[in-house]
Design an enzyme around this catalytic site. Sequence first.
Site, PDB file in Angstrom:
ATOM      1  N   TYR A 169     -16.817   6.235  -5.939  1.00 31.67           N
ATOM      2  CA  TYR A 169     -16.035   6.516  -4.728  1.00 31.67           C
ATOM      3  C   TYR A 169     -14.998   5.422  -4.489  1.00 31.67           C
ATOM      4  O   TYR A 169     -13.813   5.712  -4.256  1.00 31.67           O
ATOM      5  CB  TYR A 169     -16.976   6.625  -3.530  1.00 31.67           C
ATOM      6  N   LYS A 173     -10.825   5.817  -4.612  1.00 32.19           N
ATOM      7  CA  LYS A 173      -9.971   5.512  -3.460  1.00 32.19           C
ATOM      8  C   LYS A 173      -9.030   4.344  -3.760  1.00 32.19           C
ATOM      9  O   LYS A 173      -7.892   4.320  -3.285  1.00 32.19           O
ATOM     10  CB  LYS A 173     -10.837   5.206  -2.233  1.00 32.19           C
TER      11      LYS A 173
END
Length: 263
Positions: A169, A173
Amino acid sequence: MTDVAEEMQKSMFDLTGKVAWVTGAGKGLGSAIAQALYDAGATVVLTSKTESDLTRVAKELDPSGSTGRTSVIAGSVDTPGFAADAVRRIVADHGQLNVLINCAGISPSFTRSERVTDEGWQRVIKVNLDGAFFCAREAGAQMLAQETGSIVNITSVHAVTGFERIAAYAASKGGLDALTKTLAVEWARRGVRVNSLAPGYFRTDLSSGLLDSKWGETIVAATPVGRLGVPSELGGAAVFLASDASSYVTGTTVNVDGGWVAR
């Protein structure tokens, strides 16, 4: 402030006549951002994987169904051809595309990095980074042809700050944050602005599992304001970045995080 000045200030944030595409709009932060854009006057095109979620959100935005300012397109941003087809449909139906909010994303199970599988890693990168690029590429091409537009990529405080057990994750990002800067520099002189909006911890369906675990108290304690965010608190920043109020803002990140990045 004079009445004229107040009206001028309001008009800077007015999205009347603008067409905004919100990915990941079926729930959580995406639906909250869609609400804010709609309230600011935009026509909002909602996309996500689940059509029933989109229909519900569209009904919440326009209960009477009389404004004609909502439409839905079901599909996943990482599906080949989805982004191109969505932009074609938006332009065919509405004549233009002025704003893209790249909000579609997934979060893996809270897993130690040494235990992350190839499949788990690739799934997160495919949706959060590949899918966001596909949408930005197709929306950007349309905006470049129009010589105007605003793209807002929803990243995360973990694009720039470390945390345990979220390797895929955080990488997705962080990659999206770098992509934001690259597109902003490349497209700035052709009328298209690209920025990131980085939420901290908000209670949504996506985050509830983590926040309800033993880590929840740690996260709240590490947030300077001492609480979680409410999804509607992200809307104002999204309207700012979508509107003429941010006409000289590109390649930057607006953190809506209760002070997390400032720690």
